[in-house]
Design a protein around this motif. Sequence first.
Motif, PDB file in Angstrom:
ATOM      1  N   TRP A  44       0.360  55.523  36.105  1.00 41.74           N
ATOM      2  CA  TRP A  44       0.752  54.167  35.715  1.00 41.74           C
ATOM      3  C   TRP A  44       0.246  53.830  34.316  1.00 41.74           C
ATOM      4  CZ3 TRP A  44       4.245  51.352  38.124  1.00 41.74           C
ATOM      5  CH2 TRP A  44       4.420  50.035  37.689  1.00 41.74           C
ATOM      6  N   ALA A  45      -0.978  54.198  34.028  1.00 39.70           N
ATOM      7  CA  ALA A  45      -1.539  53.972  32.694  1.00 39.70           C
ATOM      8  C   ALA A  45      -0.744  54.763  31.654  1.00 39.70           C
ATOM      9  CB  ALA A  45      -3.010  54.370  32.669  1.00 39.70           C
ATOM     10  N   LEU A  56       2.393  55.546  31.803  1.00 44.56           N
ATOM     11  CA  LEU A  56       3.666  54.863  31.590  1.00 44.56           C
ATOM     12  C   LEU A  56       3.493  53.673  30.638  1.00 44.56           C
ATOM     13  CD1 LEU A  56       5.368  54.850  35.113  1.00 44.56           C
ATOM     14  CD2 LEU A  56       6.153  55.984  33.029  1.00 44.56           C
ATOM     15  N   ARG A  57       2.469  52.889  30.879  1.00 47.50           N
ATOM     16  CA  ARG A  57       2.224  51.714  30.033  1.00 47.50           C
ATOM     17  C   ARG A  57       1.915  52.127  28.593  1.00 47.50           C
ATOM     18  NH1 ARG A  57       0.562  46.693  32.517  1.00 47.50           N
ATOM     19  NH2 ARG A  57      -0.854  46.443  30.767  1.00 47.50           N
ATOM     20  N   ARG A  58       1.117  53.154  28.469  1.00 56.30           N
ATOM     21  CA  ARG A  58       0.769  53.630  27.129  1.00 56.30           C
ATOM     22  C   ARG A  58       2.002  54.211  26.440  1.00 56.30           C
ATOM     23  NH1 ARG A  58      -0.625  54.265  22.715  1.00 56.30           N
ATOM     24  NH2 ARG A  58      -2.600  55.063  21.863  1.00 56.30           N
ATOM     25  N   GLY A  59       2.825  54.902  27.227  1.00 52.59           N
ATOM     26  CA  GLY A  59       4.039  55.494  26.676  1.00 52.59           C
ATOM     27  C   GLY A  59       4.995  54.432  26.163  1.00 52.59           C
ATOM     28  N   ALA A  61       3.667  58.822  38.703  1.00 56.35           N
ATOM     29  CA  ALA A  61       3.251  57.536  39.287  1.00 56.35           C
ATOM     30  C   ALA A  61       3.714  57.428  40.732  1.00 56.35           C
ATOM     31  CB  ALA A  61       3.807  56.386  38.455  1.00 56.35           C
ATOM     32  N   GLN A  62       4.877  57.982  40.993  1.00 58.59           N
ATOM     33  CA  GLN A  62       5.386  57.922  42.360  1.00 58.59           C
ATOM     34  C   GLN A  62       4.555  58.812  43.282  1.00 58.59           C
ATOM     35  OE1 GLN A  62       9.320  59.555  43.414  1.00 58.59           O
ATOM     36  NE2 GLN A  62       9.851  57.461  44.018  1.00 58.59           N
ATOM     37  N   ALA A  63       4.187  60.004  42.763  1.00 57.80           N
ATOM     38  CA  ALA A  63       3.355  60.921  43.547  1.00 57.80           C
ATOM     39  C   ALA A  63       2.009  60.280  43.856  1.00 57.80           C
ATOM     40  CB  ALA A  63       3.160  62.226  42.785  1.00 57.80           C
ATOM     41  N   ASP A  87       6.335  45.917  29.864  1.00 58.11           N
ATOM     42  CA  ASP A  87       5.465  46.250  30.999  1.00 58.11           C
ATOM     43  C   ASP A  87       5.936  45.521  32.250  1.00 58.11           C
ATOM     44  OD1 ASP A  87       3.876  47.968  29.636  1.00 58.11           O
ATOM     45  OD2 ASP A  87       2.284  46.525  29.213  1.00 58.11           O
ATOM     46  N   ARG A  88       6.311  44.284  32.043  1.00 60.95           N
ATOM     47  CA  ARG A  88       6.753  43.470  33.172  1.00 60.95           C
ATOM     48  C   ARG A  88       8.007  44.061  33.807  1.00 60.95           C
ATOM     49  NH1 ARG A  88       5.952  37.134  33.748  1.00 60.95           N
ATOM     50  NH2 ARG A  88       6.739  37.009  35.884  1.00 60.95           N
ATOM     51  N   LEU A  89       8.872  44.615  32.945  1.00 58.23           N
ATOM     52  CA  LEU A  89      10.058  45.298  33.455  1.00 58.23           C
ATOM     53  C   LEU A  89       9.656  46.430  34.392  1.00 58.23           C
ATOM     54  CD1 LEU A  89      12.706  45.863  30.649  1.00 58.23           C
ATOM     55  CD2 LEU A  89      13.043  44.924  32.911  1.00 58.23           C
ATOM     56  N   LEU A  90       8.620  47.130  33.972  1.00 59.66           N
ATOM     57  CA  LEU A  90       8.155  48.266  34.755  1.00 59.66           C
ATOM     58  C   LEU A  90       7.560  47.816  36.097  1.00 59.66           C
ATOM     59  CD1 LEU A  90       8.205  51.257  33.886  1.00 59.66           C
ATOM     60  CD2 LEU A  90       5.755  51.070  33.482  1.00 59.66           C
TER      61      LEU A  90
END
Lengths: 196, 196
Positions: B86-87, B89-92, B141-143, B188-191
């Motif tokens: 998750w981190a 993804l946010r950083r990406g 993140a799903q895993a 981020d909120r979209l995510l």
Amino acid sequence: MTRRTQAERSDATTALLITTAQRLFGAHGYAATSIDAVAAAAGVTKGAVYHHFGGKTALFRAAFVREQEETAATLERVAFEQSDGWAALRRGIRTFLEHCLDPGFRQIVILDGPSVLGWETVREIEYGHALRVLLDGMRLAQAEGLFAEGDLPARAQLVFGALCEGGMLLARAADPVAALPGLAAEADRLLEAFKV
Amino acid sequence: MTRRTQAERSDATTALLITTAQRLFGAHGYAATSIDAVAAAAGVTKGAVYHHFGGKTALFRAAFVREQEETAATLERVAFEQSDGWAALRRGIRTFLEHCLDPGFRQIVILDGPSVLGWETVREIEYGHALRVLLDGMRLAQAEGLFAEGDLPARAQLVFGALCEGGMLLARAADPVAALPGLAAEADRLLEAFKV
DNA sequence: AAGGTTTCATACTGACGGTATGTAACTTCC
DNA sequence: GGAAGTTACATACCGTCAGTATGAAACCTT
């Protein structure tokens, strides 16, 4: 030829050129469509095109605006049929995705638009049409207390970008009709992010 | 000139042409950049370009791939520094938005790419680079049990479309550095929509 | 070192965007 | 209602550029 006023002649030629340009640009893309081809298909010559439009880019812009007008009109029509802002947003998403099944729309608005007109111009036009309808829907939903506070224009833009991608994805699907519900569900879920 | 093997000559010229094409296509756009201009800036002539590349489109494609490689490398680098999916993804997201501040990237990848190469080709290339990194992040993140079930490729595509729009929006901001946090927050909120 | 292959330069062609100029259709004014 | 002027278009032309053909130079093979 029957006698017509100058305004009638001008309007008829201009409208015919825009419709023809919309068809050819939409079918073959901007680069692969020559001005002579558009003029010939409309039954006039290049001189007429350059009399009414500043150049190839201006002709394309007119076709782009026409696409936007048609899209916005469709979106507004279905949005008005809904009971609340949130339902209008969901219905609008679905309608927009369906609208992307039109190859001409995809070619002109999504593929060629940004490259030919530039991002600024494209978004300026869209702010007056499709994007405006989306933003209005968000504002309405927010007024109804259903939509979270935040930078609504930016939010609309992000969602719009996602929807354009979704539309391209849908169009590429083996069976678009079958793929629509799932894709719309994912897009709806995106919207849920902003539910209060 | 010192004696070089054919492979060295060929690689050097090809690499120089790609770098030059990347610079000129990025600065002035595809349509406004002639093959002669790229060749001249690289110190060769059109013959060399047509020897190594199938045509203008192929040269552009090489520049596009190069952009994607650079983008994917940057994204992977920062993603590896994070503790969980998750981190990452946010950083990406934040890194991608920053990457959009490069005018050449915007011009080649976002504006001209779809128009010149077509959507299919563009996405095919991106599936091997930037989009792959995003999808990998989502899978991770799903895993980890953080990301909801669903059509991940479609989801990645939607988010990617939103991020491209966000990048364009960011680049147009009067003060991009100041605008980045707010925009990243919206993204981020979209995510968050896909958080379990 | 001679013949063959790869790498590139030069010369050329066709297509197309844009412009200049001419002409026909319409409007205005006397 | 016809002359004078404007608008709407057609035709001819120019410059640019993508793509091709051909030849020369650099490199490789034996």
